[in-house]
Design a protein around this motif. Structure first.
Motif, PDB file in Angstrom:
ATOM      1  N   THR A 128     -64.327  11.940  58.850  1.00  0.00           N
ATOM      2  CA  THR A 128     -65.075  10.574  59.265  1.00  0.00           C
ATOM      3  C   THR A 128     -65.981  10.189  58.268  1.00  0.00           C
ATOM      4  OG1 THR A 128     -66.782  11.214  60.802  1.00  0.00           O
ATOM      5  CG2 THR A 128     -64.326  10.101  61.502  1.00  0.00           C
ATOM      6  N   SER A 129     -66.948  11.152  58.336  1.00  0.00           N
ATOM      7  CA  SER A 129     -67.910  11.337  57.433  1.00  0.00           C
ATOM      8  C   SER A 129     -67.528  10.336  55.677  1.00  0.00           C
ATOM      9  CB  SER A 129     -68.973  11.800  56.834  1.00  0.00           C
ATOM     10  OG  SER A 129     -69.080  11.735  56.004  1.00  0.00           O
ATOM     11  N   HIS A 130     -66.413  11.606  55.121  1.00  0.00           N
ATOM     12  CA  HIS A 130     -65.698  11.012  54.241  1.00  0.00           C
ATOM     13  C   HIS A 130     -64.962  10.178  53.758  1.00  0.00           C
ATOM     14  CE1 HIS A 130     -67.193  15.001  52.176  1.00  0.00           C
ATOM     15  NE2 HIS A 130     -66.550  16.025  52.435  1.00  0.00           N
ATOM     16  N   LEU A 131     -63.951  10.240  55.330  1.00  0.00           N
ATOM     17  CA  LEU A 131     -63.658   8.561  55.542  1.00  0.00           C
ATOM     18  C   LEU A 131     -64.616   7.279  54.862  1.00  0.00           C
ATOM     19  CD1 LEU A 131     -61.197   8.436  57.826  1.00  0.00           C
ATOM     20  CD2 LEU A 131     -60.685   8.431  55.566  1.00  0.00           C
ATOM     21  N   LEU A 132     -66.276   7.286  55.406  1.00  0.00           N
ATOM     22  CA  LEU A 132     -66.459   6.400  55.370  1.00  0.00           C
ATOM     23  C   LEU A 132     -67.186   6.153  54.039  1.00  0.00           C
ATOM     24  CD1 LEU A 132     -68.390   3.532  56.813  1.00  0.00           C
ATOM     25  CD2 LEU A 132     -70.259   5.045  56.699  1.00  0.00           C
ATOM     26  N   TRP A 133     -67.516   7.482  53.276  1.00  0.00           N
ATOM     27  CA  TRP A 133     -67.518   7.392  52.161  1.00  0.00           C
ATOM     28  C   TRP A 133     -66.717   7.186  50.838  1.00  0.00           C
ATOM     29  CZ3 TRP A 133     -64.979  10.208  48.421  1.00  0.00           C
ATOM     30  CH2 TRP A 133     -65.191   9.730  46.860  1.00  0.00           C
ATOM     31  N   TRP A 134     -66.239   6.932  50.727  1.00  0.00           N
ATOM     32  CA  TRP A 134     -64.607   6.736  50.321  1.00  0.00           C
ATOM     33  C   TRP A 134     -64.128   5.037  50.767  1.00  0.00           C
ATOM     34  CZ3 TRP A 134     -59.476   4.688  51.389  1.00  0.00           C
ATOM     35  CH2 TRP A 134     -58.718   4.357  50.347  1.00  0.00           C
ATOM     36  N   GLY A 135     -64.119   4.973  51.553  1.00  0.00           N
ATOM     37  CA  GLY A 135     -64.488   3.389  51.801  1.00  0.00           C
ATOM     38  C   GLY A 135     -65.755   1.996  50.866  1.00  0.00           C
ATOM     39  N   ALA A 136     -67.042   3.381  51.195  1.00  0.00           N
ATOM     40  CA  ALA A 136     -68.414   2.612  50.959  1.00  0.00           C
ATOM     41  C   ALA A 136     -67.944   2.758  49.067  1.00  0.00           C
ATOM     42  CB  ALA A 136     -69.476   2.912  51.417  1.00  0.00           C
ATOM     43  N   TYR A 137     -68.138   3.875  48.538  1.00  0.00           N
ATOM     44  CA  TYR A 137     -68.034   3.717  47.423  1.00  0.00           C
ATOM     45  C   TYR A 137     -67.054   2.691  46.173  1.00  0.00           C
ATOM     46  CZ  TYR A 137     -67.442   6.678  42.949  1.00  0.00           C
ATOM     47  OH  TYR A 137     -67.716   6.874  41.469  1.00  0.00           O
ATOM     48  N   LEU A 138     -66.040   2.875  47.027  1.00  0.00           N
ATOM     49  CA  LEU A 138     -64.310   1.843  46.592  1.00  0.00           C
ATOM     50  C   LEU A 138     -65.437   0.438  46.397  1.00  0.00           C
ATOM     51  CD1 LEU A 138     -61.961   3.256  47.601  1.00  0.00           C
ATOM     52  CD2 LEU A 138     -62.431   3.476  45.146  1.00  0.00           C
ATOM     53  N   LEU A 139     -65.774   0.265  47.715  1.00  0.00           N
ATOM     54  CA  LEU A 139     -66.643  -1.379  47.681  1.00  0.00           C
ATOM     55  C   LEU A 139     -67.615  -1.387  46.878  1.00  0.00           C
ATOM     56  CD1 LEU A 139     -66.475  -3.454  50.383  1.00  0.00           C
ATOM     57  CD2 LEU A 139     -68.133  -1.939  51.188  1.00  0.00           C
ATOM     58  N   ASP A 140     -68.633  -0.053  46.462  1.00  0.00           N
ATOM     59  CA  ASP A 140     -69.337  -0.514  45.338  1.00  0.00           C
ATOM     60  C   ASP A 140     -68.387  -0.951  43.781  1.00  0.00           C
ATOM     61  OD1 ASP A 140     -71.170   0.187  47.209  1.00  0.00           O
ATOM     62  OD2 ASP A 140     -71.662   2.562  46.499  1.00  0.00           O
ATOM     63  N   LEU A 141     -67.815  -0.144  43.939  1.00  0.00           N
ATOM     64  CA  LEU A 141     -66.883  -0.200  42.886  1.00  0.00           C
ATOM     65  C   LEU A 141     -66.204  -1.902  42.227  1.00  0.00           C
ATOM     66  CD1 LEU A 141     -65.699   3.520  42.084  1.00  0.00           C
ATOM     67  CD2 LEU A 141     -67.689   2.413  40.901  1.00  0.00           C
ATOM     68  N   GLY A 142     -66.196  -2.266  43.658  1.00  0.00           N
ATOM     69  CA  GLY A 142     -65.392  -3.761  44.053  1.00  0.00           C
ATOM     70  C   GLY A 142     -64.441  -3.654  43.981  1.00  0.00           C
ATOM     71  N   ALA A 143     -63.991  -3.003  44.682  1.00  0.00           N
ATOM     72  CA  ALA A 143     -62.606  -2.866  45.866  1.00  0.00           C
ATOM     73  C   ALA A 143     -63.026  -2.930  46.926  1.00  0.00           C
ATOM     74  CB  ALA A 143     -61.663  -1.647  45.002  1.00  0.00           C
ATOM     75  N   PHE A 144     -62.422  -4.422  47.584  1.00  0.00           N
ATOM     76  CA  PHE A 144     -62.394  -4.629  48.776  1.00  0.00           C
ATOM     77  C   PHE A 144     -61.317  -3.659  49.290  1.00  0.00           C
ATOM     78  CE2 PHE A 144     -62.393  -6.762  52.611  1.00  0.00           C
ATOM     79  CZ  PHE A 144     -63.910  -6.997  53.063  1.00  0.00           C
ATOM     80  N   THR A 145     -60.370  -3.826  49.474  1.00  0.00           N
ATOM     81  CA  THR A 145     -58.895  -3.034  50.526  1.00  0.00           C
ATOM     82  C   THR A 145     -59.308  -1.941  51.044  1.00  0.00           C
ATOM     83  OG1 THR A 145     -57.636  -4.334  49.362  1.00  0.00           O
ATOM     84  CG2 THR A 145     -56.846  -3.639  51.402  1.00  0.00           C
ATOM     85  N   PRO A 146     -59.818  -0.654  50.115  1.00  0.00           N
ATOM     86  CA  PRO A 146     -59.407   0.959  50.397  1.00  0.00           C
ATOM     87  C   PRO A 146     -60.485   0.749  51.889  1.00  0.00           C
ATOM     88  CG  PRO A 146     -60.035   0.161  48.488  1.00  0.00           C
ATOM     89  CD  PRO A 146     -59.824  -0.959  48.699  1.00  0.00           C
ATOM     90  N   ILE A 147     -61.711   0.209  51.693  1.00  0.00           N
ATOM     91  CA  ILE A 147     -62.467   0.081  53.597  1.00  0.00           C
ATOM     92  C   ILE A 147     -61.784  -0.476  54.638  1.00  0.00           C
ATOM     93  CG2 ILE A 147     -63.733  -1.918  53.472  1.00  0.00           C
ATOM     94  CD1 ILE A 147     -66.374  -0.310  53.820  1.00  0.00           C
ATOM     95  N   MET A 148     -61.110  -1.266  54.868  1.00  0.00           N
ATOM     96  CA  MET A 148     -60.472  -1.007  55.806  1.00  0.00           C
ATOM     97  C   MET A 148     -59.070   0.110  55.987  1.00  0.00           C
ATOM     98  SD  MET A 148     -60.882  -4.225  56.384  1.00  0.00           S
ATOM     99  CE  MET A 148     -62.057  -5.062  55.927  1.00  0.00           C
ATOM    100  N   TYR A 149     -58.358  -0.099  55.555  1.00  0.00           N
ATOM    101  CA  TYR A 149     -57.766   1.511  55.267  1.00  0.00           C
ATOM    102  C   TYR A 149     -58.520   3.204  55.990  1.00  0.00           C
ATOM    103  CZ  TYR A 149     -53.768  -1.110  52.817  1.00  0.00           C
ATOM    104  OH  TYR A 149     -52.843  -2.082  52.472  1.00  0.00           O
ATOM    105  N   ALA A 150     -59.936   2.829  55.356  1.00  0.00           N
ATOM    106  CA  ALA A 150     -60.520   3.973  55.955  1.00  0.00           C
ATOM    107  C   ALA A 150     -60.937   3.744  57.184  1.00  0.00           C
ATOM    108  CB  ALA A 150     -61.722   4.338  54.909  1.00  0.00           C
ATOM    109  N   PHE A 151     -61.161   2.489  57.300  1.00  0.00           N
ATOM    110  CA  PHE A 151     -61.607   2.494  58.822  1.00  0.00           C
ATOM    111  C   PHE A 151     -60.782   2.576  60.006  1.00  0.00           C
ATOM    112  CE2 PHE A 151     -65.789   1.537  59.924  1.00  0.00           C
ATOM    113  CZ  PHE A 151     -66.796   1.530  58.170  1.00  0.00           C
ATOM    114  N   ASP A 152     -59.262   2.093  59.509  1.00  0.00           N
ATOM    115  CA  ASP A 152     -58.303   2.291  60.209  1.00  0.00           C
ATOM    116  C   ASP A 152     -58.658   3.469  61.193  1.00  0.00           C
ATOM    117  OD1 ASP A 152     -56.155   2.166  61.844  1.00  0.00           O
ATOM    118  OD2 ASP A 152     -54.983   2.003  59.999  1.00  0.00           O
TER     119      ASP A 152
END
Lengths: 382, 179, 188
Positions: A128-152
């Motif tokens: 869960t920690s890595h998934l959140l990091w993954w989503g949030a990191y991509l959010l920083d880089l400007g990609a919004f969609t991945p965090i939705m998949y990560a949170f699923d």
């Protein structure tokens, strides 16, 4: 009332203490403390020349809660909920470090089943920690969609953990000598289902993000940290493994039952943000491997030792217990004087050491790349 | 140079197509979020809400609590406070307990005569503002007199609303059950 | 089973093992593979030796006790894992210790943290300003203990030698080179 609206250019304490380079025509810029890319309350004083960073100085401690002092005034069981609050993303690892340090000091023998449960839940929490990091990191880089998949996926794992531990984020599950609840068949079944569900998801994550051209441009050859810099700064975890050193406390200093599982330690010697990214993506798959093995070989028995001490009083002495958290090496240095509360407790937060190398790495990079570097360090600012 | 930039453009287009494919596949899948407040999540199993008192087996108005103060001592945030009457004083206390909650309680006492040496619980207050939901009180209870409530939609306007009088809560619950 | 049994038997050095037999109260597992006291003026020499032996700095901690502040340095190694702990005693009246910033730049923040919480001054530190506490913090450092609550070395670390080791001695060099947690693992 002060009606002088002219700019106060002297700045606060840290801005005045900031030592800029000798160059002229540079600009001092504050990034944070409420900047969305700093994940928590971190402020970075930047000296910039155009878009390039000349010097960076992180300023932290805005929400420091002095957990070390709290430990000295609380008894051992009262401190149980605290460690998970220091790192809210991988709370179980901190919870584990605390109980294990006390167990080692007292020489308690934890039942095998409890150790297996700890491994399973801790690894689920790591995912869960890595998934959140993954989503949030991509959010920083400007990609919004991945965090939705990560949170699923993350929410599903949290549902599983909630049934057993009672919490979704700040866990307080492990006890001295075991865990507070036994796991049941439904937990095992759900975890298995989730594991098999996750596997094709990683393929999807790879297609969607890892192989994406834009992401590669943002992370490849950005923020190179040589292995020796990691050593000098004491950086551990994915930051170190992304620099090509396959050092993992689970393997180097095996605690609990980790020596019985077969797993790889992913490491990439590209030393850049991409290396750190890939390490974390691979680590999630390794965690799933560990969970499946642990579920297969889960022994019967007690989930907490029969005479677990309710109010432990460890003998005088000190102990250092380290374990691998999602962000790196978590260390508990516990000094006991034989009383019901610790004499001194020192917490080693992995993010603390990892962040301290930021000012060296960010010299001469673009501000946008600094955001990418900060994200790739995976910080939880205590 | 041109070849390189052309290649990069092609690569970019390709990853765009792959990304669109993933999005399209997921677009067809079912909705996974819950439309709160019109819908609520159903799986509250294992949810640890604030604590509540467990009624004793013989009398639903009376808690199992024996006022041993274990939960008060272990609570890291010191948010539990309880007072108990010593059994000897009971007669005196009964007369000077005017509010309704206490009346109900004393009624309960009459119906099921208390064991002699057991102190009687007078009030049990949990200040939920400071609770950190660790569950140590529930575990430290020797009689199993505490449990987690599943009161998940707890909201209020003032801090005082979260200072929970658990004894009257127990009695309200018992009343509701009777009705 | 095997790992759990092995861990309590972990014995950093022979000296300790002998003592353990006499006195079972000593914690069985310490997590340290080499543990020594140092004199403050010899700290830099010892840390340089550790740097050459490829160690990395885990953290710098401090314990307030009757004899003074005990500054604790933890080191570990990637290639051959094994934890070395250096303990340096400094006086409470004049808490000064050389900074190891020049050898391990990562120590800068750990030392600032110690300065925050205990008021230990690290000489030679380039930027010794509060890190985690408010710079306008008034009053004594938060982790100092009351006079009455202070314990002494014998109470905290019973049954062990507190005499400083010289980093030039052969024993020190040998210990840090051979330092490994492999020994205790192979017993199982």
């Amino acid at each position: 009332m002060n009606l002088d609206l002219r700019l106060d250019t002297s700045g606060d304490f840290y801005a005045r203490k900031f030592q800029p380079t000798k160059r002229e025509d540079t600009l001092i810029l504050n990034m944070g403390p409420q900047h969305p890319s700093t994940h928590g309350v971190l402020r970075i004083i930047l000296e910039i020349d155009g878009e390039y960073i000349l010097r960076a100085e992180p300023v932290l401690g805005y929400i420091h809660r002095m957990h070390e002092k709290m430990a000295e005034v609380m008894s051992y069981p009262q401190y149980l909920p605290n460690p998970a609050r220091t790192d809210y993303l991988h709370g179980l690892a901190w919870n584990w470090a605390h109980v294990a340090a006390v167990e080692r000091l007292m020489g308690l023998e934890v039942p095998e089943r409890a150790e297996y449960i700890r491994v399973i839940t801790c690894e689920l929490n790591r995912i869960t920690s890595h998934l959140l990091w993954w989503g949030a990191y991509l959010l920083d880089l400007g990609a919004f969609t991945p965090i939705m998949y990560a949170f699923d996926d993350r929410e599903r794992i949290q549902d599983i953990l909630q049934r057993i531990t009672g919490s979704r984020l700040t866990y307080c599950y492990y006890r001295f000598g075991g865990v507070s609840n036994d796991i049941d068949d439904r937990f095992i079944e759900e975890t298995r289902k989730q594991c098999s569900r996750m596997k094709p998801r990683f393929k999807m994550f790879k297609d969607l993000v890892t192989d994406n051209f834009i992401l590669r441009k943002r992370v490849e050859e950005i923020g190179e940290i040589p292995a020796d810099t990691c050593r000098k700064y004491g950086a551990t975890g994915p930051v170190l493994r992304g620099s090509g050193v396959p050092y993992d406390v689970r393997r180097a200093e095996p605690y609990s039952v980790y020596d019985r599982f077969d797993f790889n330690i992913p490491s990439y010697d590209t030393c850049d943000a991409m290396g750190r990214y890939l390490v974390r993506m691979d680590e999630m798959q390794e965690s799933i491997k560990i969970i499946e093995q642990a579920l297969d070989t889960l022994p019967e028995g007690d989930y907490i030792m029969p005479k677990a001490p309710k109010k432990p009083k460890p003998p005088a002495g000190d102990v250092y217990f380290a374990l691998e958290g999602a962000r790196g090496k978590i260390g508990f240095h516990l000094v006991s004087d034989g009383d019901k509360s610790p004499y001194r407790l020192k917490l080693r937060a992995p993010g603390f050491s990892n962040l301290s190398l930021f000012s060296e790495v960010s010299e001469g990079v673009l501000i946008a790349d600094a955001v990418s570097i900060l994200g790739s360090l995976d910080l939880v600012i205590p | 140079m041109i070849v390189k930039s052309l290649r990069e453009t092609m690569l970019g287009m390709w990853s765009l197509l792959v990304g669109m494919k993933v999005t399209a596949v997921n677009f067809k899948s079912t909705q996974i979020t819950v439309h709160y407040p019109r819908e609520v999540v159903h799986s509250l199993e294992g949810y640890r809400g604030h604590i509540e008192l467990v009624p004793s087996d013989e009398d639903p108005y009376k808690p199992k609590c024996i006022a041993c103060n274990n939960c008060v001592r272990i609570c890291p945030s010191a948010c539990i406070s309880l007072t108990a009457i010593k059994p000897k004083k009971k007669a005196a206390e009964k007369t000077e307990a005017p509010d309704s909650a206490d009346e109900v309680k004393t009624k309960g006492k009459k119906e099921a005569p208390a064991k002699k040496a057991k102190p009687e619980l007078e009030s049990f207050v949990c200040d939920y503002n400071y609770c950190c939901l660790c569950g140590l009180c529930v575990q430290s209870c020797p009689t199993g007199a505490l449990r987690y409530s599943s009161n998940v939609y707890l909201a209020g306007f003032t801090r005082q609303e979260f200072v929970l009088d658990l004894l009257s809560r127990l009695q309200n619950q018992a009343q509701k059950k009777e009705q | 089973m095997s790992e759990e049994n092995a861990k309590p038997e972990k014995a950093p050095d022979k000296e300790k093992e002998v003592k353990k037999k006499e006195e079972p109260q000593v914690p069985k597992y310490t997590g340290y593979d080499y543990d020594c006291f140092l004199a403050p003026q010899e700290l830099l020499k010892a840390v340089t030796k550790l740097d050459h032996a490829d160690f990395f700095l885990e953290d710098v901690s401090c314990v307030d006790m009757q004899e003074g502040f005990q500054v604790v340095y933890h080191f570990d190694r990637f290639s051959q894992p094994g934890r070395v702990v250096l303990r340096v005693m400094i006086s409470r009246e004049n808490p000064e210790i050389p900074s190891i910033y020049d050898i391990f730049p990562g120590a800068a923040w750990h030392e600032r943290e110690c300065f925050d919480f205990f008021g230990v001054r690290f000489t030679g530190h380039p930027n010794l300003i509060p890190l985690l506490l408010d710079p306008e913090h008034q009053g004594p450092p938060p982790l100092l203990k009351e006079e009455t609550a202070l314990k002494d070395l014998n109470q905290l670390y019973p049954d062990r030698v507190h005499t400083p080791v010289s980093p030039d001695s052969e024993e020190f060099v040998k210990e840090i080179n051979n330092c490994s947690n492999q020994k205790s693992r192979n017993q199982s």
